[in-house]
Design an enzyme around this catalytic site. Structure first.
Site, PDB file in Angstrom:
ATOM      1  N   LYS A 156      48.806  87.690 -10.097  1.00 33.39           N
ATOM      2  CA  LYS A 156      49.818  87.147  -9.191  1.00 33.39           C
ATOM      3  C   LYS A 156      50.966  86.567  -9.997  1.00 33.39           C
ATOM      4  CE  LYS A 156      49.461  83.046  -7.074  1.00 33.39           C
ATOM      5  NZ  LYS A 156      50.758  82.303  -7.202  1.00 33.39           N
ATOM      6  N   ASP A 213      54.285  86.971  -5.395  1.00 32.64           N
ATOM      7  CA  ASP A 213      54.130  85.896  -4.416  1.00 32.64           C
ATOM      8  C   ASP A 213      55.356  84.985  -4.437  1.00 32.64           C
ATOM      9  OD1 ASP A 213      52.991  84.222  -2.524  1.00 32.64           O
ATOM     10  OD2 ASP A 213      51.863  83.072  -4.013  1.00 32.64           O
ATOM     11  N   LYS A 244      57.158  84.500  -1.427  1.00 27.52           N
ATOM     12  CA  LYS A 244      57.219  83.913  -0.083  1.00 27.52           C
ATOM     13  C   LYS A 244      58.629  83.947   0.504  1.00 27.52           C
ATOM     14  CE  LYS A 244      53.272  80.826  -0.916  1.00 27.52           C
ATOM     15  NZ  LYS A 244      53.044  81.123  -2.362  1.00 27.52           N
ATOM     16  N   ASP A 273      64.030  84.130   5.062  1.00 28.95           N
ATOM     17  CA  ASP A 273      65.484  84.112   5.178  1.00 28.95           C
ATOM     18  C   ASP A 273      65.884  84.916   6.407  1.00 28.95           C
ATOM     19  OD1 ASP A 273      68.317  83.918   4.399  1.00 28.95           O
ATOM     20  OD2 ASP A 273      67.518  83.496   2.392  1.00 28.95           O
ATOM     21  N   THR A 328      47.726  76.510   2.031  1.00 28.69           N
ATOM     22  CA  THR A 328      46.417  75.877   1.880  1.00 28.69           C
ATOM     23  C   THR A 328      46.506  74.405   1.474  1.00 28.69           C
ATOM     24  OG1 THR A 328      46.326  76.757  -0.372  1.00 28.69           O
ATOM     25  CG2 THR A 328      45.183  78.000   1.351  1.00 28.69           C
ATOM     26  N   ARG A 332      43.548  78.147 -11.454  1.00 28.86           N
ATOM     27  CA  ARG A 332      43.078  77.202 -12.460  1.00 28.86           C
ATOM     28  C   ARG A 332      41.601  77.319 -12.824  1.00 28.86           C
ATOM     29  NH1 ARG A 332      46.379  72.501  -9.472  1.00 28.86           N
ATOM     30  NH2 ARG A 332      46.152  74.093  -7.848  1.00 28.86           N
TER      31      ARG A 332
END
Length: 247
Positions: free
Chosen positions: A40, A67, A69, A72, A131, A223
């Site tokens: 990603k 990613d 996002k 607009d 999330t 992570r």
């Protein structure tokens, strides 16, 4: 209904978040995991490294989830997704709350960009509710009466009606969305934490095996792998957990 877990190897199900500040450190992380298939590229890495990091990852044979996002007006969404598709990103995020007109324009732009580059069409993923949101804060700060568990299906339905074939949701909502949208509709779930791993800034989380059992198509893990002393071993452990699920 859960997807056909046995149809793909576990390493095809895990997307490693390359949350690194520059190209060199992102490529070093990717190179440290020889069995890695999906990565990603998010806002931090893309803003520091630009489109070239996507090209370099693809030259390594990796599949890219871009990613960014996008959110607009329709013409801008279309142009952004056209460019992203030309880069070869196979998964691209757009915010569902941009609305049906913008989502339809984004889908059309992605198809056009892929055709121009003679690439397979990417899957646009409608981002529903991040999330990091907790239910009470979500309702209070955004002045919404609906909880995420109600609002997420609303946004997913908006995206599906606009022609998108995928969505991003927390693991807590994936089972309900999978029931409403069977395979091959793509459900990508961030907020994945192996048992015992720190939650960090995520709130609506689940273990890899539980999220896959609920119906996720692919899992975004950052992570717990990238911050491990041995990222390759951490990745292998996540894959092993999914192998047990599919056996």
């Amino acid at each position: 209904m859960p997807g056909p877990h046995g149809s793909q190897a576990p390493r095809e199900r895990i997307i490693l978040a390359l949350d690194r500040p520059d190209t060199a450190s992102a490529l070093a992380l990717a190179d440290s995991i020889p069995s890695l298939r999906w990565v990603k590229v998010g806002l931090e890495l893309f803003c520091s490294s630009g489109p070239d990091v996507v090209r370099q990852l693809r030259r390594r044979g990796l599949r890219v989830f871009l990613d960014l996002k996008f959110h607009d007006i329709p013409v801008t969404m279309a142009g952004a997704c056209r460019s992203a598709a030309r880069l070869g990103a196979e998964l691209i995020t757009v915010h569902a709350c941009a609305g049906s007109e913008a989502l339809a324009a984004a889908q059309a732009g992605a198809l056009e960009g892929a055709a121009q580059a003679e690439l397979a069409p990417p899957t646009l993923l409608a981002v529903t509710v991040l999330t990091s949101w907790e239910a009470e804060r979500f309702r209070a700060e955004l002045a919404l009466e609906e909880t995420p568990e109600v609002y997420v299906p609303r946004l997913a339905a908006l995206a599906a009606t606009a022609g998108l074939t995928g969505a991003v949701c927390s693991p807590e909502e994936v089972a309900a969305l999978r029931q409403a949208y069977p395979e091959p509709f793509t459900l990508v779930t961030p907020g994945i934490r192996p048992a015992g791993a720190p939650v960090g800034d995520q709130r609506r989380v689940m273990t890899p095996a539980a999220a896959m059992a609920a119906g996720a198509s692919r899992l975004v893990i950052g992570r717990p792998i990238s911050a491990a002393d041995d990222p390759a071993a951490a990745f292998a452990a996540c894959c092993a957990g999914l192998s047990i699920l599919g056996s």
